[in-house]
Design a protein around this motif. Sequence first.
Motif, PDB file in Angstrom:
ATOM      1  N   ALA A  76     -42.897  24.291  23.420  1.00 37.46           N
ATOM      2  CA  ALA A  76     -42.824  22.860  23.969  1.00 37.46           C
ATOM      3  C   ALA A  76     -44.231  22.787  24.918  1.00 37.46           C
ATOM      4  O   ALA A  76     -44.336  23.727  25.704  1.00 37.46           O
ATOM      5  CB  ALA A  76     -41.513  22.559  24.581  1.00 37.46           C
ATOM      6  N   PRO A  77     -44.858  21.725  24.910  1.00 39.43           N
ATOM      7  CA  PRO A  77     -44.699  20.517  24.029  1.00 39.43           C
ATOM      8  C   PRO A  77     -45.481  20.691  22.535  1.00 39.43           C
ATOM      9  O   PRO A  77     -45.328  19.722  21.904  1.00 39.43           O
ATOM     10  CB  PRO A  77     -45.214  19.554  24.717  1.00 39.43           C
ATOM     11  CG  PRO A  77     -46.432  19.983  25.474  1.00 39.43           C
ATOM     12  CD  PRO A  77     -46.196  21.404  25.585  1.00 39.43           C
ATOM     13  N   TYR A  78     -45.556  21.719  22.096  1.00 41.72           N
ATOM     14  CA  TYR A  78     -45.933  22.022  20.651  1.00 41.72           C
ATOM     15  C   TYR A  78     -47.222  21.412  20.311  1.00 41.72           C
ATOM     16  O   TYR A  78     -47.805  21.422  19.102  1.00 41.72           O
ATOM     17  CB  TYR A  78     -44.819  21.518  19.696  1.00 41.72           C
ATOM     18  CG  TYR A  78     -43.693  22.443  19.876  1.00 41.72           C
ATOM     19  CD1 TYR A  78     -43.456  23.390  19.817  1.00 41.72           C
ATOM     20  CD2 TYR A  78     -42.377  21.518  20.498  1.00 41.72           C
ATOM     21  CE1 TYR A  78     -42.044  24.217  19.981  1.00 41.72           C
ATOM     22  CE2 TYR A  78     -41.303  22.441  20.647  1.00 41.72           C
ATOM     23  CZ  TYR A  78     -41.194  23.595  20.397  1.00 41.72           C
ATOM     24  OH  TYR A  78     -40.106  24.180  20.649  1.00 41.72           O
ATOM     25  N   VAL A  79     -48.043  20.762  21.190  1.00 41.51           N
ATOM     26  CA  VAL A  79     -49.216  20.277  21.036  1.00 41.51           C
ATOM     27  C   VAL A  79     -50.409  21.210  20.480  1.00 41.51           C
ATOM     28  O   VAL A  79     -51.007  21.128  19.213  1.00 41.51           O
ATOM     29  CB  VAL A  79     -50.097  19.943  22.280  1.00 41.51           C
ATOM     30  CG1 VAL A  79     -51.434  19.515  21.905  1.00 41.51           C
ATOM     31  CG2 VAL A  79     -49.311  18.733  22.803  1.00 41.51           C
ATOM     32  N   ARG A 291     -41.552  15.066  22.903  1.00 41.80           N
ATOM     33  CA  ARG A 291     -40.892  14.223  24.000  1.00 41.80           C
ATOM     34  C   ARG A 291     -39.488  13.679  23.411  1.00 41.80           C
ATOM     35  O   ARG A 291     -38.660  13.460  24.528  1.00 41.80           O
ATOM     36  CB  ARG A 291     -42.013  13.040  24.093  1.00 41.80           C
ATOM     37  CG  ARG A 291     -41.833  12.424  25.312  1.00 41.80           C
ATOM     38  CD  ARG A 291     -42.909  11.551  25.712  1.00 41.80           C
ATOM     39  NE  ARG A 291     -42.910  10.700  26.723  1.00 41.80           N
ATOM     40  CZ  ARG A 291     -43.756   9.753  27.191  1.00 41.80           C
ATOM     41  NH1 ARG A 291     -45.080   9.593  26.754  1.00 41.80           N
ATOM     42  NH2 ARG A 291     -43.616   9.054  28.107  1.00 41.80           N
ATOM     43  N   VAL A 292     -39.448  13.355  22.221  1.00 40.80           N
ATOM     44  CA  VAL A 292     -38.070  12.936  21.716  1.00 40.80           C
ATOM     45  C   VAL A 292     -37.127  13.839  21.837  1.00 40.80           C
ATOM     46  O   VAL A 292     -36.196  13.771  22.433  1.00 40.80           O
ATOM     47  CB  VAL A 292     -38.390  12.498  20.304  1.00 40.80           C
ATOM     48  CG1 VAL A 292     -37.077  12.165  19.659  1.00 40.80           C
ATOM     49  CG2 VAL A 292     -39.176  11.193  20.262  1.00 40.80           C
ATOM     50  N   PRO A 299     -35.134  20.415  24.079  1.00 44.67           N
ATOM     51  CA  PRO A 299     -36.762  20.583  23.992  1.00 44.67           C
ATOM     52  C   PRO A 299     -37.040  21.816  22.989  1.00 44.67           C
ATOM     53  O   PRO A 299     -38.045  21.751  22.642  1.00 44.67           O
ATOM     54  CB  PRO A 299     -37.042  20.807  25.606  1.00 44.67           C
ATOM     55  CG  PRO A 299     -35.784  21.220  26.029  1.00 44.67           C
ATOM     56  CD  PRO A 299     -34.635  20.545  25.491  1.00 44.67           C
ATOM     57  N   GLY A 300     -36.235  22.860  22.945  1.00 45.69           N
ATOM     58  CA  GLY A 300     -36.555  23.813  22.153  1.00 45.69           C
ATOM     59  C   GLY A 300     -36.714  23.506  20.737  1.00 45.69           C
ATOM     60  O   GLY A 300     -37.093  24.337  19.932  1.00 45.69           O
ATOM     61  N   HIS A 301     -36.172  22.389  20.241  1.00 38.78           N
ATOM     62  CA  HIS A 301     -36.000  22.013  18.823  1.00 38.78           C
ATOM     63  C   HIS A 301     -36.967  20.834  18.475  1.00 38.78           C
ATOM     64  O   HIS A 301     -36.878  20.178  17.270  1.00 38.78           O
ATOM     65  CB  HIS A 301     -34.433  21.333  18.531  1.00 38.78           C
ATOM     66  CG  HIS A 301     -33.487  22.511  18.297  1.00 38.78           C
ATOM     67  ND1 HIS A 301     -32.919  23.139  19.614  1.00 38.78           N
ATOM     68  CD2 HIS A 301     -32.671  23.196  17.429  1.00 38.78           C
ATOM     69  CE1 HIS A 301     -32.129  24.272  19.331  1.00 38.78           C
ATOM     70  NE2 HIS A 301     -32.131  24.117  18.042  1.00 38.78           N
TER      71      HIS A 301
END
Length: 614
Positions: A76-79, A291-292, A299-301
Amino acid sequence: MRVQPEEFRPAAGFPPATRDDWRRLAVGVLRGSGVEAGSPEEALASLSFTTYDGVTIAPLYDAADLPGDAGLPGFAPYVRGSRAAGAAPGGWDVRQRHAHPDPAATREAALADLENGVTSLWLVLGEDGLDPAALPQALDGVHLDLAPVVLDAGARTQEAADAYLRLAAGLGVAPAGGNLGADPLGLRARTGVRAPLTEPAALAALARRAAEFPGLRALTVDATPYHDAGGGDAEELGCSIATGVAYLRALTDAGLTIEEAFGQIEFRYAATADQFLTMAKFRAARRLWARVAEACGVPGHGGQVQHAVTSSAMMTARDPWVNMLRTTLACFGAGTGGAQAVTVQPFDARLGLPDAFARRVARNTHALLVEEAGVAHVLDPAGGSWYVERLTADLAEAAWQWFQDIERAGGAAAALDRLVPERLAATWARRSRDIAHRTYPITGVSEFPDPRERRLVRPPAPEPAGGGLPRVRYAGAYEDLRDRADRAAGAEARPAVFLATIGPVAAHTARASFAANLFQAGGLATVASGPGTDPAAIAEAFRRSGTSVACLCSSDKLYAEHAVPVAAALREAGAKSVWLAGKGRYDGVDAVLHAGCDALDVLHATFDDLGVAP
């Protein structure tokens, strides 16, 4: 033997440069080119432009533009990617789309694709493609435990999912991932139809069936209808996040855990020939979905699963070979932007059902980028780029604001009634103006058209259902005029415009080329008078041309002396309208052509003056 120093600084011998230094230099250059720029801030503004989402693209970026830590791939945030480094050494999933209604043709094409580099299949079923009952025939010979299949059946999703899972069970294999394709809000956006799967219980039941097979998902958030309606990148992203949130609510209301719900959703986005905006869009989409997930307490999903498909709106029917370049750039942007699966549309997709050669070129686009160019060797190669990182953050912020607007309107379903169509229509109106004025150029259509082009012929594809958001074609207005000119040329000579080339070749070539390019964008032929300044000779050449529209082409200096007498001579010779390539007002000239003029207005007026039938 030379030993390289431990710390090598290529710029060590140069004084440090700052953004203020660049601004001062930019002011000098702009003033030298005739651009008014009284201050560095004005210089920067004159070199910037704004996207259709209101995001400003600056001419220069430095470390001060970095929005913050983008994290690491797989976290996360996986950008920087939803997967960790090394998770996909072979590059992205090469996913090819099949919409042929004949199951035998679909089977032949699918097997050829799988034998030549494609790693998953995207099947369009229902009224827009294959009958779900024909799935066993279409997939005969396909190893379903090795090749993931993505279904796209619209209102017949349940029927298609049943047929597919029944086929896999009959073969005694478990599907190798893929997606059952439930997307009731996407179907409504495309067609206006409220699908049977709008009830949370129905979506949850399909999700539970998919969960029995590792890697198989039940729901697709298809954001391409918003792109195909003329929307901007942030608008496409905001609509997708709103739809994803709506599906999370439906699944959890029906009893799934929030973790299970996140695990059942895949997103589909359009990739365009703007490679940097495409990279930023896929990176921003992951930031938004993360963010959702954070807001949902998991947050890990939040690692978004992304499927990119090259834009339908950007594809052209005229000079379709240029589509190869467009789709290559789009594939590059999507792949380097972190999409797990990428579909390259065949270059002849706008003409109907693609042939074997076009599908081969689409497959080889992936091979060229992954195997020869090696672009998949590094995850998130744009990471750390001041420009792309800033663009990613700005795009995500604009999309999040749009997502909040949709939520305030009652969510994705309610916003489809009015808010979304009105917003997309306004964006398309702005883009249409740019296309008309050729500030948004379309190579091979509005710019550098080939008047001698022979249009390719393909079998017609099933007509997609209408009733929802419009499907726009960026090149549509010009291509409609080209078709109109072709119909007129079928009965007699192609409608033409006479170019009165005044003076020597060096004086008129630039503006004659500009005028010819503009008129040919509408399918009109151009006939030049040849060098000279004698009004009588030019008028005689005009009479021989057989047309009734003329355009003066020369330099400003020669216009001052010759424009008025030449225009008068053309009027006497029967010219119904007289244009002038350049600027200025002259007696006898109706209007001028110049860079940034409304080319479509010019073409429509010329068609009317030539008497070309609609």
